[in-house]
Design an enzyme around this catalytic site. Structure first.
Site, PDB file in Angstrom:
ATOM      1  N   SER A  76       1.240   8.663   5.043  1.00  9.75           N
ATOM      2  CA  SER A  76       0.609   8.448   3.774  1.00  9.75           C
ATOM      3  C   SER A  76       1.833   8.806   2.730  1.00  9.75           C
ATOM      4  O   SER A  76       2.244  10.022   2.797  1.00  9.75           O
ATOM      5  CB  SER A  76      -0.448   9.607   3.505  1.00  9.75           C
ATOM      6  N   ARG A  77       2.128   8.078   1.821  1.00 11.51           N
ATOM      7  CA  ARG A  77       3.242   8.270   0.908  1.00 11.51           C
ATOM      8  C   ARG A  77       2.802   9.071  -0.267  1.00 11.51           C
ATOM      9  O   ARG A  77       3.823   9.886  -0.682  1.00 11.51           O
ATOM     10  CB  ARG A  77       3.964   6.871   0.455  1.00 11.51           C
ATOM     11  N   VAL A  78       1.454   9.169  -0.763  1.00 11.53           N
ATOM     12  CA  VAL A  78       1.355  10.090  -1.902  1.00 11.53           C
ATOM     13  C   VAL A  78       0.256  11.091  -1.573  1.00 11.53           C
ATOM     14  O   VAL A  78       0.087  12.046  -2.310  1.00 11.53           O
ATOM     15  CB  VAL A  78       0.919   9.444  -3.064  1.00 11.53           C
ATOM     16  N   THR A 126       0.902  -1.206   0.012  1.00  6.59           N
ATOM     17  CA  THR A 126      -0.055   0.063  -0.018  1.00  6.59           C
ATOM     18  C   THR A 126       0.798   1.192  -0.021  1.00  6.59           C
ATOM     19  O   THR A 126       1.958   1.199   0.290  1.00  6.59           O
ATOM     20  CB  THR A 126      -1.023  -0.044   1.289  1.00  6.59           C
ATOM     21  N   ASP A 127       0.181   2.376  -0.182  1.00  5.86           N
ATOM     22  CA  ASP A 127       1.005   3.759  -0.404  1.00  5.86           C
ATOM     23  C   ASP A 127       0.946   4.253   1.068  1.00  5.86           C
ATOM     24  O   ASP A 127       0.707   5.350   1.198  1.00  5.86           O
ATOM     25  CB  ASP A 127       0.320   4.767  -1.107  1.00  5.86           C
TER      26      ASP A 127
END
Lengths: 513, 176
Positions: free
Chosen positions: A375-377, A349-350
């Site tokens: 949250s990466r994006v 997951t992101d």
């Protein structure tokens, strides 16, 4: 759906009229053995991997193990009536489920059959449950936010449309609550929601349906349910079924949100099937491809560009991107995120929203651990106002966490440390939010502004939430137009900032909390 | 069933290769059919599966039974089967052998089941049309099953062509 006898005979008449007699050619095999939902079939030399096979008594199975002399089949549903020597027919089709708008507001099983007693679902379109995710060229980067309506998440762990954000935590930490709030918050956004319940109690699903109905959120939601009492194969395919239904909206240029509640149970169902099919077990007795079942599922959650939407709709929809946002849920045992399935899904997951039972029990709900959640994006997709204000909140909390442990031992603290701790306590308090009461961007903006500008610093900690409630009520009655501008633009311009500032100052003078 | 085929396969392959080399596959086919026929005898299968009967006695017994049917290579094959304890797989070996033979010679066994007996001319027309469809010479075994009501049912290996009235009725029933 009630039919009177004349309607029934009309219906039958129509079906007989439309029935074209054709010579049926298919491949056949014979049942060799039946064990725990797994059937071995001899013959079927032309069966495909994942093909639907027809058994006597209108039941179906899915071909999973293709061996030299036999085919290992997992039954989709009851298998008790199947005996050795029964004939099995190939259907030549990979498992397909109905998709379309008509499914919205309905509760269906893993094969797309209605189970809510509201009659048949009128759809003409079907889609295979297993599809390959959109390619690189078809994709667009995630740059639009999807608001989950929770202050702590939207401010610190923003989720964008097309993102995969894991919700992870022990049992009873409010994982489903976050998902349900996210669905409720999509009421007026046009985002279609799919809630896939895997291996849950029927009573909990009934609860979810009732709550969504109460909050007018069922009309834009499809509920796919494979309960604990259903066959492992159905629990295994339910997420793919839900995903196919979500992809329908994505592929026609709309936005959809899918929640897999939860993927741990899907992995268990798959483990059961694999062990019964005699596939070799690996770590924690999961089969070798347990990573792939989740990666191929979550890879299908994506944002696709306008060209791809145009191509998929045959030119009917132009200039619109489509997205499918996924919120998979994973249940950990005793907070152990380094178990096999949690680490797999974390890596796919992101980002993840990490929930902790200690926080939950100390009354911080949603029990989000802001330090471990990322949250990466989503940052690229955040609304301007939340992005500006959220940064301060995140920093306050990070500093607070660092000092809080240390401050437990020291009695005299210098002024700035004490201030930071006090700010942290108030922000932590502010991040609490009731269930089923998602907030709009403007409401969040006001609350976060109040925290950032130090309006909370003079309050007692236990008064923070009362202050917020009163402030929100005041803003709604006195400054509705300001809230509307923020919701429409998402900006944090000078005028808006000034507007909020003066509104809060005026509110404080009333001291009505 | 599938496990039996796995065990029988190497034997069938070996026999088939040998038969092809020596060019007497028809002879082998007869002998294997004979062996599989006697193995289906209940009394004999009890003896074969009885662990108290040792291999020597069994060889003697089988030799007595097959005296004038098996000789030379086929007798050696029988001894090999007994030695390896695989005599009970003779029917499967025979079946697989026939399959390899049919594949090699480019024909296929087809069961044609009809509600009423076929005339010679009808059988001929079935043969020609099936030959076209399957791209193989067909050997038709016709049989009669009145439960089909009318029409026909063709079975060639795993694939089935269902043109029977009962099959169509079932399709209709499902549709309604």
């Amino acid at each position: 759906m009630q039919l009177n006898p004349s309607e029934i005979s009309d219906l039958i008449k129509k079906r007989i009229e439309n029935f074209d007699v054709n010579v049926e050619a298919h491949t056949e095999g014979t049942v060799v053995s039946v064990t725990d939902g797994i059937v071995k079939v001899h013959g079927l030399s032309e069966a495909m991997q994942g093909e639907m096979l027809e058994f006597p008594g209108d039941s179906y199975g899915m071909a999973l193990n293709l061996e030299r002399d036999s085919v290992g089949v997992v039954m989709l549903g009851a298998y008790q009536h199947i005996t050795e020597g029964d004939t099995v027919k190939c259907t030549g089709k990979i498992l397909e489920v109905p998709v379309g708008e008509a499914l919205l507001g309905r509760v269906v099983d893993a094969l797309g059959n209605a189970i809510d007693g509201k009659g048949e679902i009128d759809t003409s379109e079907t889609s295979p449950v297993e599809k390959i995710a959109p390619g690189v060229i078809a994709r667009k980067s995630v740059d639009q936010p999807i608001q989950l309506g929770l202050k702590s998440i939207d401010a610190m762990i923003p989720v964008g449309r097309g993102q995969r954000e894991l919700i992870i935590g022990d049992r009873q930490t409010g994982k489903t609550a976050i998902a349900i709030d996210a669905i409720i918050n999509q009421r007026d956004t046009g985002v279609k929601c799919i809630y896939v319940a895997i291996g849950q109690k029927r009573s909990s699903i009934a609860n979810v349906v009732r709550k969504l109905e109460e909050h007018n959120a069922l009309a834009h939601t499809i509920i796919v349910s494979a309960t604990a009492s259903e066959a492992a194969a159905l629990q295994f395919i339910a997420p793919y079924t839900g995903c196919a239904m979500g992809e329908y909206f994505r592929d026609k240029g709309e936005d959809a949100l899918i929640i897999y509640d939860d993927l741990t149970k899907q992995a268990w169902a798959y483990r059961q099937m694999s062990l019964l099919l005699r596939r070799p077990p690996g770590r924690e007795a999961y089969p070798g491809d347990v990573f792939y079942i989740h990666s191929r599922l979550l890879e299908r959650a994506s944002r696709i560009n306008a060209d791809e939407v145009e191509k998929l709709t045959g030119g009917k929809v132009k200039g619109k991107t489509g997205s499918l946002t996924a919120l998979p849920i994973i249940e950990t045992q005793g907070g152990d995120v380094s178990a096999f399935v949690p680490t797999n899904v974390i890596s796919i997951t992101d980002g993840q929203i990490f929930l902790e039972s200690d926080l939950f029990n100390s009354g911080i709900r949603p029990a989000v651990n802001a330090g471990l959640s990322v949250s990466r994006v989503g940052g690229a997709a955040q609304t301007k106002i939340i992005k500006k204000l959220g940064g301060g909140i995140r920093l306050d909390l990070a500093q607070y966490r660092e000092l809080a442990a240390f401050a437990q031992f020291a009695s005299d603290l210098d002024e700035s440390t004490r201030k930071q701790i006090e700010r942290g306590q108030r922000v932590t308090e502010l991040m609490k939010q009731d269930q089923y009461s998602p907030m709009s961007v403007a409401e969040m903006g006001v609350s976060l502004h109040a925290a950032n500008e130090g309006f909370l610093d003079d309050l007692e900690v236990n008064k923070v939430l009362d202050f917020e409630t009163a402030l929100q009520a005041y803003m709604k009655s006195e400054h509705a137009d300001l809230l509307k501008t923020i919701n429409d633009t998402g900006d944090y311009s000078k005028e808006i900032k000034q507007g909020i500032q003066s509104a809060i100052e005026a509110f404080i003078k009333t001291s009505s909390w | 069933m599938s496990e039996l085929a796995t065990l029988a396969r190497p034997y069938a392959e070996a026999v088939f290769k040998r038969a092809k080399e020596s060019g007497n596959s028809a002879e082998w086919s007869e002998k294997l059919a004979f062996l599989s026929a006697i193995m289906q005898d209940d009394g004999l299968s009890v003896i074969v599966n009885n662990p108290k009967v040792d291999n020597e006695k069994l060889t003697q017994l089988m030799q007595d039974i097959c005296q004038d049917q098996l000789e030379g290579e086929s007798l050696n094959f029988l001894k090999l089967l007994i030695e390896n304890g695989r005599l009970e797989f003779a029917p499967q070996i025979a079946e697989l052998f026939e399959k390899y033979k049919a594949e090699d010679e480019g024909y296929i066994e087809v069961d044609v089941i009809t509600a009423y007996a076929l005339t010679k001319a009808e059988e001929q027309s079935f043969a020609t049309s099936l030959k076209k469809k399957l791209n193989k010479h067909v050997n038709i075994n016709s049989s009669v099953d009145s439960s089909l009501i009318g029409g026909f049912l063709v079975k060639a290996g795993d694939s089935v062509i269902d043109g029977s009235i009962s099959g169509q009725l079932q399709q209709l029933a499902k549709r309604i």
